[in-house]
Design a protein around this motif. Structure first.
Motif, PDB file in Angstrom:
ATOM      1  N   ASP A  91       0.933   2.493  -7.461  1.00  0.00           N
ATOM      2  CA  ASP A  91       1.605   2.698  -6.173  1.00  0.00           C
ATOM      3  C   ASP A  91       0.572   2.770  -5.057  1.00  0.00           C
ATOM      4  O   ASP A  91      -0.621   2.894  -5.310  1.00  0.00           O
ATOM      5  CB  ASP A  91       2.433   3.980  -6.194  1.00  0.00           C
ATOM      6  N   MET A  92       1.082   2.697  -3.813  1.00  0.00           N
ATOM      7  CA  MET A  92       0.236   2.797  -2.623  1.00  0.00           C
ATOM      8  C   MET A  92       0.680   3.998  -1.805  1.00  0.00           C
ATOM      9  O   MET A  92       1.868   4.289  -1.706  1.00  0.00           O
ATOM     10  CB  MET A  92       0.391   1.557  -1.754  1.00  0.00           C
ATOM     11  N   TYR A 104      -5.021   3.005   3.485  1.00  0.00           N
ATOM     12  CA  TYR A 104      -4.160   2.861   2.319  1.00  0.00           C
ATOM     13  C   TYR A 104      -4.928   3.201   1.047  1.00  0.00           C
ATOM     14  O   TYR A 104      -6.055   2.763   0.847  1.00  0.00           O
ATOM     15  CB  TYR A 104      -3.614   1.429   2.252  1.00  0.00           C
ATOM     16  N   SER A 106      -4.574   2.956  -3.016  1.00  0.00           N
ATOM     17  CA  SER A 106      -3.866   2.354  -4.144  1.00  0.00           C
ATOM     18  C   SER A 106      -4.336   3.059  -5.408  1.00  0.00           C
ATOM     19  O   SER A 106      -5.539   3.238  -5.610  1.00  0.00           O
ATOM     20  CB  SER A 106      -4.187   0.862  -4.207  1.00  0.00           C
ATOM     21  N   TYR A 119      -8.458   3.660  -8.765  1.00  0.00           N
ATOM     22  CA  TYR A 119      -8.022   3.792  -7.378  1.00  0.00           C
ATOM     23  C   TYR A 119      -8.921   2.968  -6.472  1.00  0.00           C
ATOM     24  O   TYR A 119     -10.034   2.596  -6.838  1.00  0.00           O
ATOM     25  CB  TYR A 119      -8.005   5.254  -6.918  1.00  0.00           C
ATOM     26  N   MET A 125      -3.753  -3.060   4.006  1.00  0.00           N
ATOM     27  CA  MET A 125      -2.867  -3.071   2.851  1.00  0.00           C
ATOM     28  C   MET A 125      -2.706  -4.524   2.423  1.00  0.00           C
ATOM     29  O   MET A 125      -1.915  -5.267   2.990  1.00  0.00           O
ATOM     30  CB  MET A 125      -1.510  -2.464   3.207  1.00  0.00           C
ATOM     31  N   VAL A 130      -5.064  -3.976  -4.292  1.00  0.00           N
ATOM     32  CA  VAL A 130      -4.425  -3.798  -5.599  1.00  0.00           C
ATOM     33  C   VAL A 130      -5.326  -4.345  -6.716  1.00  0.00           C
ATOM     34  O   VAL A 130      -5.466  -3.722  -7.771  1.00  0.00           O
ATOM     35  CB  VAL A 130      -3.040  -4.479  -5.624  1.00  0.00           C
ATOM     36  N   THR A 133      -8.099  -1.979  -7.454  1.00  0.00           N
ATOM     37  CA  THR A 133      -7.577  -0.840  -8.197  1.00  0.00           C
ATOM     38  C   THR A 133      -7.413  -1.183  -9.675  1.00  0.00           C
ATOM     39  O   THR A 133      -7.782  -0.400 -10.553  1.00  0.00           O
ATOM     40  CB  THR A 133      -6.222  -0.394  -7.611  1.00  0.00           C
ATOM     41  N   THR A 151       5.353  -1.163 -11.264  1.00  0.00           N
ATOM     42  CA  THR A 151       5.150  -1.010  -9.819  1.00  0.00           C
ATOM     43  C   THR A 151       6.502  -1.080  -9.123  1.00  0.00           C
ATOM     44  O   THR A 151       7.533  -1.326  -9.754  1.00  0.00           O
ATOM     45  CB  THR A 151       4.242  -2.124  -9.251  1.00  0.00           C
ATOM     46  N   GLN A 156       2.352  -6.667  -2.237  1.00  0.00           N
ATOM     47  CA  GLN A 156       0.996  -6.706  -2.791  1.00  0.00           C
ATOM     48  C   GLN A 156       1.008  -6.920  -4.300  1.00  0.00           C
ATOM     49  O   GLN A 156       0.109  -7.505  -4.857  1.00  0.00           O
ATOM     50  CB  GLN A 156       0.250  -5.387  -2.493  1.00  0.00           C
ATOM     51  N   TYR A 157       2.044  -6.418  -4.948  1.00  0.00           N
ATOM     52  CA  TYR A 157       2.139  -6.519  -6.407  1.00  0.00           C
ATOM     53  C   TYR A 157       2.782  -7.823  -6.870  1.00  0.00           C
ATOM     54  O   TYR A 157       2.620  -8.210  -8.017  1.00  0.00           O
ATOM     55  CB  TYR A 157       2.940  -5.329  -6.970  1.00  0.00           C
TER      56      TYR A 157
END
Length: 160
Positions: A91-92, A104, A106, A119, A125, A130, A133, A151, A156-157
């Motif tokens: 998650d963000m 942001y 992550s 992280y 963002m 991601v 991370t 997610t 982003q995902y």
């Protein structure tokens, strides 16, 4: 006028901008039957090099214009595990900073240990955040067998 503006600015903890200072100043000047325009207060505040210390409120990001491909919910609210590296969640988090504005964070958490295993922090963002991370999490863990990463299907995902 400048002294009065400075006093109002200090009295209200450097939060009042032109319009609130205008209102307060005109309340003071009313018994004297005097008025002062917001434009004049703005000019005087610029000369004094003072401005309010308020921060704009956070606004939700606008919805993506592209259609998000639906993916099956493999967890189906079953967050139980029998060992490490079976189920991860990502998650963000939005963090407001005084110097850089919105930043942001992550994170990826292992559902078995309930610990953050990867992280990354950024001013933007983006998908790159991601990916960093995920790289961080993979470096911290040895993955053997099947792994589910859950997610919220944000842009982003789901990007390429």
């Amino acid at each position: 006028m400048k002294q009065r503006i400075l006093r109002i600015f200090a009295e209200f903890k450097q939060r009042y901008g032109v319009m609130k200072s205008h209102h307060e100043l005109n309340l003071e000047l009313q018994p004297l039957q005097l008025r002062c325009s917001p434009r004049r207060i703005s000019r005087l505040m610029k000369e004094l090099d003072i401005h309010s210390g308020t921060v704009n409120k956070w606004k939700a990001a606008s919805a993506s214009k592209t259609k998000v491909e639906q993916r099956p919910n493999l967890l189906k609210q079953d967050f139980s595990t029998t060992g490490l590296n079976q189920k991860w969640t990502a998650d963000m988090t939005y963090i407001q900073t005084k110097r850089n504005g919105w930043c942001y964070l992550s994170t990826i958490m292992d559902l078995h240990s309930r610990r953050i295993i990867g992280y990354s922090f950024s001013k933007k963002m983006a998908t790159d955040l991601v990916l960093k991370t995920l790289e961080s999490a993979v470096k911290n863990r040895t993955i053997t067998g099947d792994l589910i990463i859950h997610t919220d299907l944000g842009s982003q995902y789901t990007s390429d």
